[in-house]
Scaffold this motif. Structure first.
Motif, PDB file in Angstrom:
ATOM      1  N   LEU A  53     -12.779   2.066   3.417  1.00 32.78           N
ATOM      2  CA  LEU A  53     -13.838   2.849   4.046  1.00 32.78           C
ATOM      3  C   LEU A  53     -13.299   4.237   4.363  1.00 32.78           C
ATOM      4  N   HIS A  54     -14.195   5.216   4.381  1.00 31.63           N
ATOM      5  CA  HIS A  54     -13.825   6.584   4.761  1.00 31.63           C
ATOM      6  C   HIS A  54     -14.345   6.834   6.169  1.00 31.63           C
ATOM      7  N   MET A  74      -9.192   4.234   5.078  1.00 32.44           N
ATOM      8  CA  MET A  74      -8.470   3.061   5.567  1.00 32.44           C
ATOM      9  C   MET A  74      -9.123   1.778   5.065  1.00 32.44           C
ATOM     10  N   TRP A  75      -8.316   0.720   5.033  1.00 34.93           N
ATOM     11  CA  TRP A  75      -8.750  -0.580   4.548  1.00 34.93           C
ATOM     12  C   TRP A  75      -9.122  -1.491   5.709  1.00 34.93           C
ATOM     13  N   LEU A  91      -9.562  -3.776  10.771  1.00 36.00           N
ATOM     14  CA  LEU A  91      -8.842  -2.597  10.319  1.00 36.00           C
ATOM     15  C   LEU A  91      -7.386  -2.972  10.046  1.00 36.00           C
ATOM     16  N   THR A  92      -6.897  -2.649   8.855  1.00 38.29           N
ATOM     17  CA  THR A  92      -5.525  -3.007   8.487  1.00 38.29           C
ATOM     18  C   THR A  92      -4.561  -1.833   8.597  1.00 38.29           C
ATOM     19  N   ASN A  93      -5.061  -0.633   8.791  1.00 42.62           N
ATOM     20  CA  ASN A  93      -4.216   0.560   8.871  1.00 42.62           C
ATOM     21  C   ASN A  93      -4.062   1.041  10.301  1.00 42.62           C
ATOM     22  N   ALA A 115     -15.834   2.414  -0.441  1.00 42.50           N
ATOM     23  CA  ALA A 115     -15.332   3.290  -1.492  1.00 42.50           C
ATOM     24  C   ALA A 115     -14.584   2.497  -2.560  1.00 42.50           C
ATOM     25  N   GLN A 116     -13.887   1.451  -2.148  1.00 38.45           N
ATOM     26  CA  GLN A 116     -13.175   0.583  -3.081  1.00 38.45           C
ATOM     27  C   GLN A 116     -13.236  -0.840  -2.536  1.00 38.45           C
TER      28      GLN A 116
END
Length: 120
Positions: A53-54, A74-75, A91-93, A115-116
């Motif tokens: 996500l952005h 961030m993922w 949130l992983t970051n 986004a991905q």
């Protein structure tokens, strides 16, 4: 504040100092350089998948410095998928510029924010 798995849930696609970017809109506007997962891939999103996500920075002090990024990318690890097309992810970051988020926080997002996508 609502919690899930012992972590705070950040509902509504935004919070203090950030808001999620509509990546599908960005892809429509910048299709030659900005790609997003297909609708079919997003419809298969499941618990354990990773979604990037952005997080657009809205904190005035961070935005004032032109050396800082416009957004943190961030993922989140999907932890819950809702019937209405939204999902939650941990949130992983560790955010570098958004002081109100921490790893583990549960972020609510929709398909348009992805986004991905990495399948688990």
């Amino acid at each position: 504040m609502q919690e899930y798995d012992g972590y705070p849930v950040r509902p509504g696609f935004s919070g203090q100092e950030w808001e999620l970017e509509d990546c599908q809109d960005m892809a429509r506007r910048h299709g030659s350089t900005f790609k997003v997962p297909s609708g079919a891939a997003l419809s298969r999103m499941k618990i354990g998948d990773l979604a990037r996500l952005h997080f657009v920075i809205t904190a005035p002090d961070v935005m004032a410095d032109a050396r800082n990024p416009r957004a943190e990318r961030m993922w989140v690890e999907v932890c819950k998928v809702h019937d209405d097309g939204t999902a939650w992810g941990h949130l992983t970051n560790e955010p570098a510029f958004i002081g109100t988020l921490e790893p583990g926080d549960v972020i609510e997002f929709a398909h348009r924010h992805v986004a991905q996508l990495q399948a688990s």
